[in-house]
Motif scaffolding. Structure first.
Motif, PDB file in Angstrom:
ATOM      1  N   GLY A  27      -7.218  -1.128   2.695  1.00  0.00           N
ATOM      2  CA  GLY A  27      -8.531  -0.766   2.113  1.00  0.00           C
ATOM      3  C   GLY A  27      -9.726  -0.776   3.417  1.00  0.00           C
ATOM      4  O   GLY A  27      -9.839  -1.562   4.203  1.00  0.00           O
ATOM      5  N   ILE A  28     -10.688  -0.051   2.911  1.00  0.00           N
ATOM      6  CA  ILE A  28     -11.932  -0.631   4.036  1.00  0.00           C
ATOM      7  C   ILE A  28     -12.705  -1.199   3.196  1.00  0.00           C
ATOM      8  O   ILE A  28     -13.094  -1.968   1.551  1.00  0.00           O
ATOM      9  N   SER A  68     -15.642  -2.814   1.431  1.00  0.00           N
ATOM     10  CA  SER A  68     -16.836  -2.622   0.380  1.00  0.00           C
ATOM     11  C   SER A  68     -18.631  -4.087   0.394  1.00  0.00           C
ATOM     12  O   SER A  68     -17.877  -4.925   0.053  1.00  0.00           O
ATOM     13  N   GLN A 124      -7.628   2.543   5.856  1.00  0.00           N
ATOM     14  CA  GLN A 124      -7.572   2.853   3.843  1.00  0.00           C
ATOM     15  C   GLN A 124      -6.487   3.200   3.595  1.00  0.00           C
ATOM     16  O   GLN A 124      -5.740   3.275   2.516  1.00  0.00           O
ATOM     17  N   GLU A 125      -5.225   3.167   4.885  1.00  0.00           N
ATOM     18  CA  GLU A 125      -3.773   3.275   4.490  1.00  0.00           C
ATOM     19  C   GLU A 125      -3.311   1.779   4.456  1.00  0.00           C
ATOM     20  O   GLU A 125      -2.095   1.882   3.655  1.00  0.00           O
ATOM     21  N   SER A 185       0.861  -1.177   0.154  1.00  0.00           N
ATOM     22  CA  SER A 185       0.118  -0.004   0.318  1.00  0.00           C
ATOM     23  C   SER A 185       1.010   1.146   0.106  1.00  0.00           C
ATOM     24  O   SER A 185       2.107   1.724   0.204  1.00  0.00           O
TER      25      SER A 185
END
Length: 156
Positions: A72-73, A75, A68-69, A45
Motif C-alpha cells: 500500500g501507499i 497514508s 499499491q500492489e 496482497s
C-alpha cells in the motif's frame, strides 16, 4: 491435490523481498524455513496472489510490485502524535522501535516510533513497507501441501 496454485490454494514457498536500494526486507532463505500462505485469506496482497496463480511446485519467479500492489501507499492519516507522558508505563521509546498500541475497539496494532522530539512522539501506523517498491524472488516448493500432524497412537 491441486497441481497448480488456485485462488484458495495453500502454498509453501521460499521468498526474498528486496527494496529498490537492494536491501533485503525479509527472506525465508536466511533461516531455512519456508513460509506457508493460503491464497484468498488476505494475508497476501492481490498483486502477489496474481503472480502465484497457476504456478506449480518447483516454479521460480522474480517480479516487482509497485507500492499499491504490495503493502500500500503510505497514508499521512496513519501517522499520529502522542505526548511523552502517554509512554510513562512503556518506557522511553526509541526511533525505529515497533510497539503495540491498543485501539479504541480493544484490538492491538503495531506502530513504528518515527521521531521523539521534546514532549512529542511521532508514531507511524502504516505497514513498515508501505510506499516501497518490492522486488520478489519466490520459489514455489509445494501446492496444497499435506501438513504433518501428530496423531496419538490408538493401538491398544
Amino acid at each position: 491435490m491441486a497441481n497448480s496454485v488456485q485462488s484458495d490454494s495453500a502454498v509453501l514457498v521460499h521468498f526474498t523481498m528486496k527494496l529498490d536500494d537492494g536491501t533485503t526486507a525479509e527472506s525465508t532463505r536466511a533461516g531455512g524455513k519456508p513460509a506457508l500462505f493460503r491464497l484468498g485469506d488476505t494475508s497476501l496482497s492481490e498483486g502477489l496472489e496474481q503472480h502465484l496463480l497457476g504456478q506449480k511446485a518447483g516454479a521460480k519467479l522474480a517480479f516487482t510490485l509497485q507500492p499499491q500492489e504490495a503493502f500500500g501507499i503510505s497514508s499521512p492519516d496513519l501517522i499520529q502524535y502522542f505526548s511523552r507522558r502517554e509512554f510513562i508505563d512503556a518506557g522511553e521509546p526509541e526511533p525505529g522501535a515497533i510497539m503495540l498500541f491498543t485501539a479504541m475497539d480493544g484490538s492491538e496494532m503495531p506502530g513504528v516510533i518515527r521521531e521523539v522530539n521534546g514532549d512529542s512522539i511521532t508514531v507511524d501506523f502504516n505497514h513498515p513497507l508501505a510506499g516501497q517498491v518490492i522486488h520478489f524472488d519466490i520459489e514455489v516448493l509445494d501446492v496444497d501441501p499435506v501438513l504433518e500432524t501428530l496423531h496419538a497412537d490408538s493401538a491398544g
